[in-house]
Design an enzyme around this catalytic site. Structure first.
Site, short mmCIF file in Angstrom:
data_model
loop_
_atom_site.label_atom_id
_atom_site.label_comp_id
_atom_site.label_asym_id
_atom_site.label_seq_id
_atom_site.Cartn_x
_atom_site.Cartn_y
_atom_site.Cartn_z
N GLU A 1 4.18 -4.01 2.68
CA GLU A 1 4.23 -4.10 1.06
C GLU A 1 4.72 -2.77 0.50
O GLU A 1 4.02 -1.73 0.42
CB GLU A 1 2.49 -4.11 0.41
CG GLU A 1 1.94 -5.43 1.01
CD GLU A 1 0.85 -5.58 -0.14
OE1 GLU A 1 0.74 -6.75 -0.60
OE2 GLU A 1 -0.23 -4.91 -0.14
N SER B 1 5.27 -8.61 -5.43
CA SER B 1 5.88 -9.41 -6.26
C SER B 1 6.33 -10.86 -5.74
O SER B 1 7.31 -11.43 -6.15
CB SER B 1 6.83 -8.95 -7.12
OG SER B 1 6.15 -7.83 -7.90
N ASN C 1 -4.69 -11.88 -2.40
CA ASN C 1 -5.54 -10.63 -2.65
C ASN C 1 -5.82 -10.55 -4.23
O ASN C 1 -5.13 -10.25 -4.99
CB ASN C 1 -4.54 -9.30 -2.35
CG ASN C 1 -5.38 -8.10 -2.71
OD1 ASN C 1 -6.63 -8.20 -3.12
ND2 ASN C 1 -4.74 -6.81 -2.55
N TRP C 2 -7.00 -11.03 -4.50
CA TRP C 2 -7.36 -11.01 -5.91
C TRP C 2 -7.69 -9.81 -6.73
O TRP C 2 -7.92 -9.61 -7.96
CB TRP C 2 -8.66 -11.82 -6.11
CG TRP C 2 -8.40 -13.35 -5.69
CD1 TRP C 2 -7.41 -13.97 -5.21
CD2 TRP C 2 -9.35 -14.58 -5.94
NE1 TRP C 2 -7.61 -15.35 -5.03
CE2 TRP C 2 -8.93 -15.64 -5.59
CE3 TRP C 2 -10.77 -14.51 -6.49
CZ2 TRP C 2 -9.42 -16.93 -5.31
CZ3 TRP C 2 -11.66 -15.67 -6.14
CH2 TRP C 2 -10.61 -17.06 -5.88
N LYS C 3 -7.74 -8.70 -5.63
CA LYS C 3 -7.79 -7.23 -6.27
C LYS C 3 -9.24 -7.15 -7.19
O LYS C 3 -9.95 -8.12 -7.16
CB LYS C 3 -6.60 -6.76 -7.10
CG LYS C 3 -5.39 -6.95 -6.00
CD LYS C 3 -4.23 -6.13 -6.58
CE LYS C 3 -3.00 -6.19 -5.66
NZ LYS C 3 -1.77 -5.68 -6.03
N GLY D 1 3.22 -5.48 -8.22
CA GLY D 1 3.03 -5.53 -9.71
C GLY D 1 3.94 -5.28 -10.56
O GLY D 1 3.71 -5.27 -11.64
N HIS E 1 -4.72 -0.94 1.81
CA HIS E 1 -3.77 -1.50 0.71
C HIS E 1 -3.30 -0.21 0.22
O HIS E 1 -4.24 0.88 0.10
CB HIS E 1 -4.65 -2.30 -0.04
CG HIS E 1 -3.55 -2.86 -1.13
ND1 HIS E 1 -3.21 -2.16 -2.36
CD2 HIS E 1 -3.13 -4.13 -1.33
CE1 HIS E 1 -2.32 -3.19 -2.95
NE2 HIS E 1 -2.29 -4.25 -2.31
N GLU F 1 -3.18 0.56 -2.83
CA GLU F 1 -3.76 0.95 -4.02
C GLU F 1 -4.93 1.94 -3.36
O GLU F 1 -5.37 3.11 -4.09
CB GLU F 1 -4.47 0.10 -4.75
CG GLU F 1 -3.38 -1.01 -5.65
CD GLU F 1 -3.28 -2.15 -5.77
OE1 GLU F 1 -4.44 -2.83 -5.59
OE2 GLU F 1 -2.04 -2.67 -6.17
N GLY G 1 -0.66 -10.82 -4.78
CA GLY G 1 -1.40 -10.38 -5.74
C GLY G 1 -1.51 -11.43 -7.05
O GLY G 1 -2.12 -12.39 -6.93
N GLY G 2 -0.92 -10.86 -7.98
CA GLY G 2 -0.77 -11.53 -9.45
C GLY G 2 -0.40 -13.23 -9.50
O GLY G 2 -1.23 -13.79 -10.05
P1 13P Z 1 1.70 -8.54 -6.37
O1 13P Z 1 1.99 -9.65 -5.65
O2 13P Z 1 0.81 -8.55 -7.84
O3 13P Z 1 2.93 -7.58 -6.58
O4 13P Z 1 0.62 -7.67 -5.48
C1 13P Z 1 1.06 -7.61 -4.32
C2 13P Z 1 -0.13 -6.71 -3.65
O5 13P Z 1 -0.42 -6.06 -3.58
C3 13P Z 1 -0.89 -7.84 -2.54
O6 13P Z 1 -1.74 -7.02 -1.78
#
Ligand code: 13P
Length: 254
Positions: A170, A216, A12-14, A176, A98, A100, A237-238
């Site tokens: 999640e 994470s 997920n590149w956000k 994050g 998600h 967020e 994510g990251g």
């Molecule tokens: P991180 O891997 O950066 O913690 O993000 C997880 C995430 O929200 C994937 O959708």
């Protein structure tokens, strides 16, 4: 690793990456991951890069996902993206609900369920996200919260649609933050979700649905998480923003 269900790992590149950066990342991943057959791999760039990235991954083992979509079809919905528009780029998956978006766009379970239904009707496979906040975990409410989200966000799906849906657990406190749930904590909630699916649908469906862990996930903790019996992949994510990290994470999970 011997798994009951094929692993699915999605990046997920956000809200990151220009078109040029997206192309670099996608073509690097195509090169690094070309021999991986044991895992279903997906990348979810921002909308603005879907068109170019779709060309970069077209003949590869990497599938494309989007990060959101409208519950509505084409029409007067300024600023929204319809499922049919995503299909134009051979998009296979779409991340829905998600944390967020639940937090900053106030997305409700009801809205997410409408989006999931619309995704299936257009031939997209939703990745439906659920997860508790830190205070909720500390108050012992994890199962209440996750259970309500699972029931609400999947409401109205047929059994066949459920089989084509991925769930991503999640925990919000692990996103994050560098704080991963322990493999045991992840397994516990995944097993809870699978039992709930058996109740809401049936035992065979519950057994077949893939449940990703997200929060994470990194190259060095992926293997332990993926080795849990009810953890069937990761939403990353990251660590998905870099060719080396994401490809190592995937190879370490096999
Ligand atoms: P991180 O891997 O950066 O913690 O993000 C997880 C995430 O929200 C994937 O959708």
């Amino acid at each position: 690793m011997d798994k009951e269900r094929k692993l699915i790992i999605a990046g997920n590149w956000k809200m990151n990456k220009t078109v040029a950066e997206s192309l670099d990342l996608a073509s690097g991943l195509v090169r690094e991951l070309k021999d991986v057959k044991e895992v279903d791999i997906a990348i979810c760039p921002p909308f603005t890069a879907l068109s170019e990235v779709s060309k970069a991954v077209i003949d590869s083992n990497i599938r494309l996902g989007a990060q959101n979509m409208s519950q509505n079809g084409y029409g007067a919905h300024t600023g929204e993206i319809a499922a049919g528009m995503l299909k134009e780029f051979s998009t296979k998956y779409v991340i829905l609900g998600h944390s967020e978006r639940r937090e900053y766009q106030r997305e409700s379970d009801e809205l997410i369920a409408a989006k999931a239904k619309a995704a299936h009707e257009a031939g997209l496979k939703p990745i439906v996200c659920v997860g508790e906040q830190l205070e909720e975990r500390e108050a012992g409410k994890t199962e209440d919260i996750v259970g309500t989200q699972v029931r609400g966000s999947l409401a109205g799906l047929t059994t066949e649609e459920m089989l084509g849906t991925v769930i991503a657990y999640e925990p919000v406190w692990a996103i994050g933050t560098g704080k991963t749930a322990t493999a045991g904590q992840a397994q516990e909630v995944h097993a809870f979700i699978r039992n709930l699916l058996a109740e809401l649908f049936d035992a065979d469906t519950a057994k077949a649905v893939r449940i990703q862990y997200g929060g994470s996930v990194k190259p060095d903790n992926a293997r332990e998480l993926m080795s849990q019996p009810d953890v069937d992949g990761a939403l990353v994510g990251g660590a998905s923003l870099d060719v080396r990290n994401f490809s190592e994470l995937i190879k370490n999970s096999i």
